[in-house]
Scaffold this active site. Structure first.
Site, PDB file in Angstrom:
ATOM      1  N   HIS A 112      -6.812   0.126   6.034  1.00 29.39           N
ATOM      2  CA  HIS A 112      -6.920  -0.649   7.271  1.00 29.39           C
ATOM      3  C   HIS A 112      -8.333  -0.587   7.887  1.00 29.39           C
ATOM      4  O   HIS A 112      -8.917  -1.608   8.244  1.00 29.39           O
ATOM      5  CB  HIS A 112      -5.930  -0.146   8.318  1.00 29.39           C
ATOM      6  CG  HIS A 112      -4.498  -0.123   7.842  1.00 29.39           C
ATOM      7  ND1 HIS A 112      -3.996  -1.054   6.966  1.00 29.39           N
ATOM      8  CD2 HIS A 112      -3.462   0.706   8.133  1.00 29.39           C
ATOM      9  CE1 HIS A 112      -2.713  -0.776   6.735  1.00 29.39           C
ATOM     10  NE2 HIS A 112      -2.373   0.276   7.427  1.00 29.39           N
ATOM     11  N   GLU A 155      -3.021   6.239  17.569  1.00 29.28           N
ATOM     12  CA  GLU A 155      -1.568   6.105  17.688  1.00 29.28           C
ATOM     13  C   GLU A 155      -1.020   7.250  18.519  1.00 29.28           C
ATOM     14  O   GLU A 155      -1.502   8.382  18.404  1.00 29.28           O
ATOM     15  CB  GLU A 155      -0.932   6.145  16.294  1.00 29.28           C
ATOM     16  CG  GLU A 155      -1.362   5.001  15.415  1.00 29.28           C
ATOM     17  CD  GLU A 155      -0.632   5.036  14.097  1.00 29.28           C
ATOM     18  OE1 GLU A 155       0.466   4.487  14.010  1.00 29.28           O
ATOM     19  OE2 GLU A 155      -1.152   5.664  13.152  1.00 29.28           O
ATOM     20  N   LYS A 193      -3.071  10.340  14.711  1.00 23.55           N
ATOM     21  CA  LYS A 193      -1.724  10.270  15.278  1.00 23.55           C
ATOM     22  C   LYS A 193      -1.654  11.240  16.443  1.00 23.55           C
ATOM     23  O   LYS A 193      -2.420  12.185  16.524  1.00 23.55           O
ATOM     24  CB  LYS A 193      -0.686  10.608  14.217  1.00 23.55           C
ATOM     25  CG  LYS A 193      -0.666   9.570  13.083  1.00 23.55           C
ATOM     26  CD  LYS A 193       0.669   9.519  12.399  1.00 23.55           C
ATOM     27  CE  LYS A 193       0.674   8.542  11.227  1.00 23.55           C
ATOM     28  NZ  LYS A 193       0.826   7.141  11.620  1.00 23.55           N
ATOM     29  N   LYS A 228       0.848  -1.196   0.000  1.00 24.84           N
ATOM     30  CA  LYS A 228       0.000   0.000   0.000  1.00 24.84           C
ATOM     31  C   LYS A 228       0.885   1.249   0.000  1.00 24.84           C
ATOM     32  O   LYS A 228       2.035   1.127   0.414  1.00 24.84           O
ATOM     33  CB  LYS A 228      -0.951  -0.015   1.186  1.00 24.84           C
ATOM     34  CG  LYS A 228      -0.302   0.386   2.528  1.00 24.84           C
ATOM     35  CD  LYS A 228      -1.316   0.578   3.594  1.00 24.84           C
ATOM     36  CE  LYS A 228      -1.584   2.001   3.933  1.00 24.84           C
ATOM     37  NZ  LYS A 228      -0.632   2.633   4.848  1.00 24.84           N
TER      38      LYS A 228
HETATM   39  C1  BG6 Z   1       0.715   1.896   8.230  1.00 28.13           C
HETATM   40  C2  BG6 Z   1       0.629   3.388   8.145  1.00 28.13           C
HETATM   41  O1  BG6 Z   1       0.091   1.302   7.127  1.00 28.13           O
HETATM   42  O2  BG6 Z   1       0.082   1.459   9.423  1.00 28.13           O
HETATM   43  C3  BG6 Z   1       1.254   4.045   9.362  1.00 28.13           C
HETATM   44  O3  BG6 Z   1       1.296   3.835   6.975  1.00 28.13           O
HETATM   45  C4  BG6 Z   1       0.628   3.502  10.623  1.00 28.13           C
HETATM   46  O4  BG6 Z   1       1.104   5.457   9.323  1.00 28.13           O
HETATM   47  C5  BG6 Z   1       0.667   1.982  10.608  1.00 28.13           C
HETATM   48  O5  BG6 Z   1       1.374   3.999  11.722  1.00 28.13           O
HETATM   49  C6  BG6 Z   1      -0.104   1.402  11.780  1.00 28.13           C
HETATM   50  O6  BG6 Z   1       0.105   0.034  11.799  1.00 28.13           O
HETATM   51  P1  BG6 Z   1       0.162  -0.746  13.165  1.00 28.13           P
HETATM   52  O7  BG6 Z   1       0.355  -2.163  12.778  1.00 28.13           O
HETATM   53  O8  BG6 Z   1       1.278  -0.167  13.954  1.00 28.13           O
HETATM   54  O9  BG6 Z   1      -1.163  -0.475  13.813  1.00 28.13           O
END
Ligand code: BG6
Length: 510
Positions: free
Chosen positions: A248, A224, A348, A156
């Site tokens: 996601h 996050e 974020k 992606k």
């Molecule tokens: C990624 C994004 O696909 O997923 C990031 O580009 C994000 O910005 C990350 O931080 C989050 O993934 P995970 O597995 O840490 O929840």
């Protein structure tokens, strides 16, 4: 464990961060579990002129930092690296691919890998089409059923909007058949995301209530604590909508809302996911303005120290209007979900790091007991994707003593309590599936187009309506106040592990 057939994994973009942090550590972890083929080679391909030894040194460092199993398996690093090779070519140049072909043929001879190649595009998306065309030019795309396979994993972001995603699908389909293309979303590789399917479809208990008759609303949150860090250049083009929402979160929503598949295999599963995505109520001007809030983090003094504003991050424009937070209310127009709001949010620099889905069930039609919950969020099913992976349920019980006072209690299952259970990383699971040729947890072309089709009006609205607000939210708060108003009070609460040391100043940035 059934091992995949012998093969060569060719990683384009091998000098990049993804290879270093995720791919090689995941492949090493698979190696530690004896899950890789009897014979295999991982061939890193990139422009950087680097010796084989320098590449292996770098990969070793990545493994030491990011592998889950390295501590108990240090002695396996060298044997694993003896299966790692590197080729420096200009991936944009057609004639360079003859070198690649030659290299692959010579590996086949020595390692008995039988012409089976799994290509992984870990490059910037602008290279996807070129690499596919160049593989085609030297006939590396062509597989022969029953003899050898050719597969390609595409990272992606897949497209930038609907038109570019459709175009990319078209360009890839000129070279590869759909069954050869594996569009990755690492969320689908997470154990707890897959567990949504098992939880829903292996228990008679939940499916009968999994619908509009019993469910009041659904919340999907991916919060996050970190900011964009060193990824400013990429993030400026993406923002939270393209980075998290279009992929996601949409795929999580599809797993929560889909109908049971007829069989547990790729096609049935993907058919049901697509149906949900196609049933999303289209976004129009009114729903965008009333049901979607964008935000961007601003600087704040917190109990973790001073956290800088997004506009002060490296490679970010000082007047950037890229969103780092998005919250929305969406509906799925089908029989199962009509009029049930789904609240989705991601951002974020929020107060805690968590991804979870909460199913809020309707209250009983009559309240018999004192203190009984009668609101819109009494019984809950909480699917914790990360951290503290597990499942929780909330319901009312009698408080001990006289009378019939009701108290809300939680019942919790934590994955970590399953003794000796190693939870593989998402990339381990997905890489292994692609090596086996199982696309069930990958995204089909129609699904990718359905999510972009849904998101596209929002992107256009942002572009053309300069008065569609971008709110500033101080780092370590739960996003703009307007986003909290999107979801009525009492419908949702979240813990905060980080707080700010001054009165939060919410602003409008654009
Ligand atoms: C990624 C994004 O696909 O997923 C990031 O580009 C994000 O910005 C990350 O931080 C989050 O993934 P995970 O597995 O840490 O929840």
């Amino acid at each position: 464990m059934l091992r995949p057939t012998n093969q060569i994994v060719v990683i384009f973009g091998a000098s990049g961060d993804l290879t270093y942090r995720k791919l090689l550590p995941a492949l090493f972890d698979l190696y530690c579990q004896s899950a890789l083929p009897d014979s295999f080679i991982i061939l890193g391909v990139a422009r950087s002129s680097m010796s084989h030894a320098a590449f292996c040194d770098k990969m070793k460092e990545g493994i030491e930092h990011f592998s889950n199993l390295v501590k108990k398996n240090e002695s396996l690093i060298e044997p694993f690296l003896s299966r790692v090779d590197y080729l420096s070519i200009d991936t944009a140049g057609k004639t360079e691919y003859f070198k690649l072909k030659e290299k692959l043929l010579s590996i086949d001879k020595v390692y008995n890998t039988g012409g089976n190649y799994l290509f992984y595009l870990a490059t910037p998306p602008s290279m996807y089409e070129t690499i596919a065309q160049n593989l085609h030019a030297v006939d590396l795309h062509q597989e022969e059923a029953g003899k050898y396979f050719r597969r390609i994993i595409v990272e992606k972001p897949f497209g930038y909007d609907l038109a570019s995603a459709v175009d990319l699908n078209k360009k890839l389909h000129l070279v590869f058949s759909e069954h050869q293309i594996y569009r990755i979303d690492h969320y689908l590789g997470k154990e707890t995301v897959q567990n949504i399917l098992v939880f829903r479809f292996s228990n008679g208990l939940f499916e009968p209530i999994w619908n509009r008759n019993f469910i009041h609303h659904v919340e999907i949150t991916a919060a996050e604590t970190l900011g964009v860090g060193s990824r400013g250049r990429y993030y400026e083009q993406a923002g939270a909508i393209r980075d998290m929402l279009q992929n996601h979160l949409m795929h999580l929503l599809a797993l929560i809302a889909m109908e049971p598949p007829v069989l547990f295999e790729a096609q049935s599963l993907q058919n049901e996911m697509v149906k949900v995505l196609q049933a999303l109520r289209p976004l129009d001007k009114e729903s965008i303005e009333n049901n979607i809030i964008r935000g961007q983090y601003t600087g704040a003094r917190t109990n973790r120290g001073f956290l800088a504003a997004y506009r002060e991050e490296k490679d970010v424009a000082p007047d950037s209007t890229t969103e780092t937070f998005v919250a929305m209310k969406v509906f799925i127009d089908n029989w199962r979900w009509a009029d049930v709001p789904f609240y989705i949010r991601t951002g974020k620099r929020l107060p805690s790091q968590l991804t979870e889905v909460i199913i809020h069930l309707k209250a009983t039609p009559q309240a018999l007991f004192k203190g009984q919950c009668t609101g819109p969020s009494c019984n809950k099913i909480i699917l914790r994707i990360q951290p503290e992976e597990g499942i929780g349920m909330q319901f009312g019980l009698k408080s001990p003593g006289s009378g019939y006072n009701v108290k809300q209690v939680q019942m919790d299952f934590k994955y970590s309590e399953l003794a000796n259970t190693y939870i593989p990383s998402a990339y381990e699971r997905l890489l292994l599936d692609a090596m086996h040729g199982d696309p069930a947890l990958y995204i089909r072309s129609d699904a990718v187009e359905a999510t972009w089709k849904f998101i596209d009006p929002l992107l256009k609205h942002i572009q053309t309506n300069k008065d569609f607000k971008l709110y500033g939210y101080p780092s370590c708060t739960w996003g703009p106040e307007e986003a909290n108003q999107l979801i009525p009070e009492g419908w949702s609460e979240y813990p905060a592990y980080c707080s700010i040391e001054e009165e939060p100043k919410f602003t409008v940035l654009g």
